[in-house]
Scaffold this motif. Structure first.
Motif, short mmCIF file in Angstrom:
data_model
loop_
_atom_site.label_atom_id
_atom_site.label_comp_id
_atom_site.label_asym_id
_atom_site.label_seq_id
_atom_site.Cartn_x
_atom_site.Cartn_y
_atom_site.Cartn_z
N UNK A 1 0.84 -1.18 0.00
CA UNK A 1 0.00 0.00 0.00
C UNK A 1 0.89 1.25 0.00
N UNK A 2 0.58 2.24 -0.84
CA UNK A 2 1.44 3.44 -0.91
C UNK A 2 1.28 4.32 0.34
N UNK A 3 2.28 5.14 0.56
CA UNK A 3 2.23 6.07 1.68
C UNK A 3 1.18 7.14 1.37
N UNK A 4 0.55 7.67 2.44
CA UNK A 4 -0.41 8.75 2.27
C UNK A 4 0.32 10.09 2.33
N UNK A 5 -0.11 11.02 1.48
CA UNK A 5 0.49 12.34 1.51
C UNK A 5 -0.09 13.15 2.66
N UNK A 6 0.76 13.98 3.26
CA UNK A 6 0.33 14.89 4.31
C UNK A 6 -0.53 15.98 3.69
N UNK A 7 -1.64 16.33 4.33
CA UNK A 7 -2.51 17.39 3.83
C UNK A 7 -1.86 18.74 4.13
N UNK A 8 -1.48 19.47 3.08
CA UNK A 8 -0.68 20.69 3.23
C UNK A 8 -1.40 21.78 4.02
N UNK A 9 -2.69 21.96 3.77
CA UNK A 9 -3.43 23.00 4.48
C UNK A 9 -3.52 22.72 5.96
N UNK A 10 -3.69 21.46 6.31
CA UNK A 10 -3.79 21.08 7.72
C UNK A 10 -2.46 21.24 8.42
N UNK A 11 -1.39 20.91 7.75
CA UNK A 11 -0.07 20.98 8.40
C UNK A 11 0.31 22.42 8.73
N UNK A 12 -0.21 23.39 7.96
CA UNK A 12 0.07 24.80 8.24
C UNK A 12 -0.78 25.35 9.39
N UNK A 13 -1.93 24.75 9.64
CA UNK A 13 -2.87 25.30 10.60
C UNK A 13 -2.86 24.62 11.97
N UNK A 14 -2.30 23.43 12.05
CA UNK A 14 -2.42 22.61 13.24
C UNK A 14 -1.07 22.02 13.60
N UNK A 15 -0.85 21.78 14.91
CA UNK A 15 0.35 21.04 15.28
C UNK A 15 -0.01 20.02 16.33
N UNK A 16 0.79 18.96 16.38
CA UNK A 16 0.56 17.88 17.33
C UNK A 16 1.69 17.87 18.34
#
Length: 64
Positions: A1-16
């Motif tokens: 199964x291929x890797x999932x791409x990180x959602x660019x808009x979410x990565x700019x707005x949220x941090x874990x």
């Protein structure tokens, strides 16, 4: 199964955090600041946290 791409808009707005909490910035904190009270503007500066299903969905989007 291929890797999932990180959602660019979410990565700019949220941090874990290291413990897995999802932190987000507040809306309405960047313009029309003259009419907002000082205490209200200070509350915008503190990151809010997400819980429940929405936090789980955010983590899926970020691949965390």
């Amino acid at each position: 199964m291929p890797k999932l791409k990180t959602h660019s808009g979410t990565k700019d707005r949220v941090r874990i955090t290291k413990k897995g909490k999802v932190l987000h910035g507040h809306a309405t904190s960047n313009h029309f600041l003259q009419k907002k009270s000082a205490s209200r503007k200070r509350r915008f500066a503190v990151a809010g946290s997400m819980t429940g299903k929405s936090a789980k969905n955010i983590k899926l989007k970020l691949g965390a």
